[in-house]
Design a protein around this motif. Structure first.
Motif, PDB file in Angstrom:
ATOM      1  N   ALA A  17       0.870  -1.173   0.000  1.00 15.31           N
ATOM      2  CA  ALA A  17       0.000   0.000   0.000  1.00 15.31           C
ATOM      3  C   ALA A  17       0.908   1.224   0.000  1.00 15.31           C
ATOM      4  O   ALA A  17       1.594   1.482   0.983  1.00 15.31           O
ATOM      5  CB  ALA A  17      -0.905  -0.004   1.212  1.00 15.31           C
ATOM      6  N   THR A  18       0.930   1.941  -1.120  1.00 13.83           N
ATOM      7  CA  THR A  18       1.827   3.090  -1.249  1.00 13.83           C
ATOM      8  C   THR A  18       1.035   4.385  -1.333  1.00 13.83           C
ATOM      9  O   THR A  18      -0.160   4.382  -1.631  1.00 13.83           O
ATOM     10  CB  THR A  18       2.707   2.952  -2.499  1.00 13.83           C
ATOM     11  OG1 THR A  18       1.863   2.896  -3.655  1.00 13.83           O
ATOM     12  CG2 THR A  18       3.576   1.705  -2.437  1.00 13.83           C
ATOM     13  N   LYS A  19       1.712   5.493  -1.090  1.00 14.45           N
ATOM     14  CA  LYS A  19       1.069   6.810  -1.140  1.00 14.45           C
ATOM     15  C   LYS A  19       1.033   7.396  -2.548  1.00 14.45           C
ATOM     16  O   LYS A  19       0.336   8.365  -2.792  1.00 14.45           O
ATOM     17  CB  LYS A  19       1.785   7.778  -0.203  1.00 14.45           C
ATOM     18  CG  LYS A  19       1.592   7.439   1.254  1.00 14.45           C
ATOM     19  CD  LYS A  19       2.250   8.473   2.140  1.00 14.45           C
ATOM     20  CE  LYS A  19       2.046   8.133   3.594  1.00 14.45           C
ATOM     21  NZ  LYS A  19       2.638   9.146   4.479  1.00 14.45           N
ATOM     22  N   THR A  20       1.812   6.828  -3.461  1.00 10.31           N
ATOM     23  CA  THR A  20       1.848   7.354  -4.826  1.00 10.31           C
ATOM     24  C   THR A  20       1.237   6.354  -5.805  1.00 10.31           C
ATOM     25  O   THR A  20       1.329   5.150  -5.614  1.00 10.31           O
ATOM     26  CB  THR A  20       3.285   7.658  -5.263  1.00 10.31           C
ATOM     27  OG1 THR A  20       4.061   6.475  -5.158  1.00 10.31           O
ATOM     28  CG2 THR A  20       3.902   8.746  -4.400  1.00 10.31           C
ATOM     29  N   ALA A  21       0.640   6.886  -6.848  1.00 12.49           N
ATOM     30  CA  ALA A  21       0.007   6.055  -7.872  1.00 12.49           C
ATOM     31  C   ALA A  21       0.901   5.985  -9.089  1.00 12.49           C
ATOM     32  O   ALA A  21       0.528   6.411 -10.173  1.00 12.49           O
ATOM     33  CB  ALA A  21      -1.360   6.613  -8.237  1.00 12.49           C
TER      34      ALA A  21
END
Length: 123
Positions: A17-21
């Motif tokens: 789960a990352t903060k950037t797409a």
């Protein structure tokens, strides 16, 4: 969940789960068994655009992975519609019950477009 995170394929092909797409967070959604429409209880496969592999869940290992190019049971995800906990029942004879909160009803009540998607999937 609306937490501002994106599913991404990590370097070891585990799902994070990352903060950037970024590119690791791009997937092709394939509707299972050749059906054109996605419905409640239907199956989808999520193919990583980065690795060309499908997300899978393994009963022997904890986690979600992007390891194989198979369209099998390990790679199949079921789509379920979130049902409202309860809707207001009519209190008087002849009064209509409140409609459950669906995107269509929400637009009608708020007078605007539906909220933006929480998970960005590009195809």
């Amino acid at each position: 969940a609306n937490n501002g995170r994106f599913l991404s394929v990590g370097p070891d092909r585990t799902i994070e789960a990352t903060k950037t797409a970024g590119p690791a967070a791009r997937f092709v959604v394939r509707v299972g068994h050749g059906h054109g429409a996605l419905r409640h209880g239907g199956a989808v496969y999520l193919e990583s655009k980065r690795t060309k592999t499908l997300l899978d869940a393994d009963d022997a290992q904890d986690g979600i992975f992007a390891r194989y190019r198979d369209f099998g049971d390990w790679q199949k995800f079921a789509v379920e519609k979130v049902m409202p906990r309860c809707s207001r029942a009519p209190s008087k004879v002849g009064e209509e019950a409140e409609e459950p909160p669906t995107p269509k009803n929400r637009r009608r009540r708020l007078g605007g477009p539906p909220p933006a998607s929480l998970l960005a999937l590009s195809g």
